[in-house]
Design an enzyme around this catalytic site. Sequence first.
Site, PDB file in Angstrom:
ATOM      1  N   ASP A 156      50.429  27.410  90.120  1.00 35.38           N
ATOM      2  CA  ASP A 156      51.060  28.727  90.245  1.00 35.38           C
ATOM      3  C   ASP A 156      51.962  28.693  91.480  1.00 35.38           C
ATOM      4  O   ASP A 156      52.410  27.616  91.862  1.00 35.38           O
ATOM      5  CB  ASP A 156      49.969  29.822  90.291  1.00 35.38           C
ATOM      6  CG  ASP A 156      50.480  31.152  89.761  1.00 35.38           C
ATOM      7  OD1 ASP A 156      51.498  31.638  90.282  1.00 35.38           O
ATOM      8  OD2 ASP A 156      49.863  31.722  88.843  1.00 35.38           O
ATOM      9  N   HIS A 196      55.034  27.129  90.922  1.00 31.45           N
ATOM     10  CA  HIS A 196      55.980  28.184  90.554  1.00 31.45           C
ATOM     11  C   HIS A 196      56.888  28.568  91.715  1.00 31.45           C
ATOM     12  O   HIS A 196      57.510  29.625  91.704  1.00 31.45           O
ATOM     13  CB  HIS A 196      55.236  29.415  90.018  1.00 31.45           C
ATOM     14  CG  HIS A 196      54.498  29.144  88.729  1.00 31.45           C
ATOM     15  ND1 HIS A 196      53.777  30.104  88.072  1.00 31.45           N
ATOM     16  CD2 HIS A 196      54.381  28.017  87.983  1.00 31.45           C
ATOM     17  CE1 HIS A 196      53.244  29.586  86.968  1.00 31.45           C
ATOM     18  NE2 HIS A 196      53.582  28.309  86.910  1.00 31.45           N
TER      19      HIS A 196
END
Length: 400
Positions: free
Chosen positions: A216, A239
């Site tokens: 993430d 991310h």
Amino acid sequence: MGLDLNVATISLLLLLASTANAASRVFNVRNYGAKSNSDITQAATRAWKDACAYPGSSKVVIPAAKYRLGTVNFLGPCKGPIEFNVLGSIQSPGDPKYFKGDTWISFGRVNHLTVSGTGEFDGQGRTAWGRSGCSKTNYCIHLPISLRFDFVTNSTVRDITSFNSKQFNINVFGCQNLTFDHVTIKTPGNSPNTDGIHIGRSTNIKVINSKISTGDDCISIGDGSRDILIKGVICGPGHGISVGSLGKYHNEQPVLGVKVIGCTLTNTTTGVRIKTWPNSYPGIASDMHFENIIMNNVDNPILIDQGYCPWNQCKPQIPSKIKINNVSFKNIRGTSRTKDAVEIICSRALPCTNVELRDIDLKYNGKDGPATSRCVHVNPLIGGHQNPPACSIKSLKKKI
Ligand SMILES: *[C@@H]1O[C@H](CO)[C@@H](O)[C@H](O)[C@H]1NC(C)=O
Ligand SMILES: *[C@@H]1O[C@H](CO)[C@@H](O)[C@H](O)[C@H]1NC(C)=O
Ligand SMILES: *[C@@H]1O[C@H](CO)[C@@H](O)[C@H](O)[C@H]1NC(C)=O
Ligand SMILES: *[C@@H]1O[C@H](CO)[C@@H](O)[C@H](O)[C@H]1NC(C)=O
């Protein structure tokens, strides 16, 4: 006379030696019964308690070896500066059912804490990520965060490694003046909701010279974050480095002052971004600057997304009420993995103000190319080199 002086000198030296001893003391978990390849929950808890109560500098040492550790809360306030020195590899319980809360290890209400050492925190996430019920939408929120820092002040975390967390690797909440230096985070790119470092409700937090690969956000900056510096961070996969998401909850505090400087992002889904939910509670995100950043093969290198609504959990047609102001993207270069290299999508209700794009060079080599730059409800100040041409598509559409 001479003899007297010698005695005096010797006693002074002895006194100095004993005060030096009293000023700093080591609390080795081995002296509390910790053995290699065993559970050291009790030993670590007791060593921390004694170190924290010690009226001088103290150091809890976890020597090089493998250990298991259950949920622990290392709480202050302590009587003096305290170091938690990890040289070994500490393993979390594998079974998510072991955890009653959402924490594996926490440090709380400590001033002058140093977490140091070449050791590692192994979150044993593999047993949790594949768990049934842990879908994309429920986010696995009940899984434990590996390391929490709650209300920790004037402190440093350096050299340690966190890997395979079940949920976030590190969470920072209510902290002031906390620096992460030369920290390594290693969690697979396909592991869900495993942010590297999440910062919220905290002031003067630095993440420097660190390497983060995860599933993430490498670093996410939530509401109430002020004076945040991210410098010399290598991120990917993951991310990217994100402010937000903001506006989902009532009573969020402003984000004020974020600098992301000299970072490299490789193979990440986004690069640097600010994300706010549509149909949101009101809020402010201001003074955020992204500078000297290299993007290698990043899906969406520059992104402001005020319609952030993963898995349709919201009403995207109602605009965000987060006001974004004073944002700059300067000297950002490298390659984009999609043609959407620059997207500044602001709120219809509260357009972004004082946004600057300067010296952007993002190449895209796909067949559907070239790279594009899109601006919605924002009129950025443009300077220097611009590849793709700044706001190319939208400004055309606007004129039509
Ligand atoms: C931040 O903490 C360090 C110790 O880690 C201390 O030396 C420094 O004075 C603190 N700075 C502020 C602004 O409180
Ligand atoms: C942190 O350090 C600063 C500067 O030394 C000091 O003023 C402040 O009181 C410290 N914070 C806490 C919570 O002790
Ligand atoms: C990035 O992706 C490319 C292509 O998939 C791969 O060869 C490379 O090793 C990756 N780099 C990193 C740092 O993950
Ligand atoms: C924009 O942000 C920078 C960095 O925080 C700050 O120094 C500057 O005063 C801000 N500008 C405005 C107009 O608020």
